[in-house]
Write an enzyme that holds these catalytic residues in place. Sequence first.
Site, PDB file in Angstrom:
ATOM      1  N   HIS A  60      38.471  46.433  35.698  1.00  0.00           N
ATOM      2  CA  HIS A  60      39.733  45.316  35.939  1.00  0.00           C
ATOM      3  C   HIS A  60      41.170  46.130  36.070  1.00  0.00           C
ATOM      4  O   HIS A  60      41.974  45.533  36.060  1.00  0.00           O
ATOM      5  CB  HIS A  60      39.877  44.309  34.518  1.00  0.00           C
ATOM      6  CG  HIS A  60      40.228  45.541  33.417  1.00  0.00           C
ATOM      7  ND1 HIS A  60      39.220  46.058  32.775  1.00  0.00           N
ATOM      8  CD2 HIS A  60      41.365  45.662  32.600  1.00  0.00           C
ATOM      9  CE1 HIS A  60      39.749  47.013  31.716  1.00  0.00           C
ATOM     10  NE2 HIS A  60      41.127  46.648  31.682  1.00  0.00           N
ATOM     11  N   HIS A  75      46.650  46.615  37.579  1.00  0.00           N
ATOM     12  CA  HIS A  75      45.911  45.978  36.531  1.00  0.00           C
ATOM     13  C   HIS A  75      45.354  44.655  37.315  1.00  0.00           C
ATOM     14  O   HIS A  75      46.208  43.814  37.559  1.00  0.00           O
ATOM     15  CB  HIS A  75      46.680  45.750  35.470  1.00  0.00           C
ATOM     16  CG  HIS A  75      45.821  45.315  34.072  1.00  0.00           C
ATOM     17  ND1 HIS A  75      45.328  44.043  33.833  1.00  0.00           N
ATOM     18  CD2 HIS A  75      45.450  46.120  33.166  1.00  0.00           C
ATOM     19  CE1 HIS A  75      44.584  44.139  32.543  1.00  0.00           C
ATOM     20  NE2 HIS A  75      44.702  45.454  32.198  1.00  0.00           N
TER      21      HIS A  75
END
Length: 154
Positions: A60, A75
């Site tokens: 992620h 992110h």
Amino acid sequence: MSLSVQAPLPGRVLALADVPDPVFAGQMVGSGVAIEPARDRGALDVLAPISGKILKLHPHAFVILGSAGGGVLVHLGIDTVKLKGEGFTLLAAEGDEVDAGDPVVRFDPTEIDGTGYSAVCPIVVMDSKPDSVSTDTIGSDVTTGDVLFAWAAQ
């Protein structure tokens, strides 16, 4: 030292203050912008925004340390760590040297939407002073590889 940071994925540029996470919105990780990913393309290859070494790589999120110093965090979504990698495909490995534009992770923002988490993607210069990047792209649509912002050490 300065960095020219490319858009790692296509979408609309948002101010960090608009990210639904107090750590990013408060620029506690660093200064930058966020991208609300395009939804009309299916799965997206998220590319390295700068050239350098992949310092950290999670499904992620990833950090690339530039050759002249300065690390950039990408992110993918907010609270997506809770997905434990589901919906993300790694296209590179921690420790790899990459050029700006090399693929790092693949994900589908519409799948993230279906989990109830936000797919918005903060892109920040690690440990930079608040409001230290140029933000003239906020509100515009970017294509992968467009210049997203510039940053100069202060």
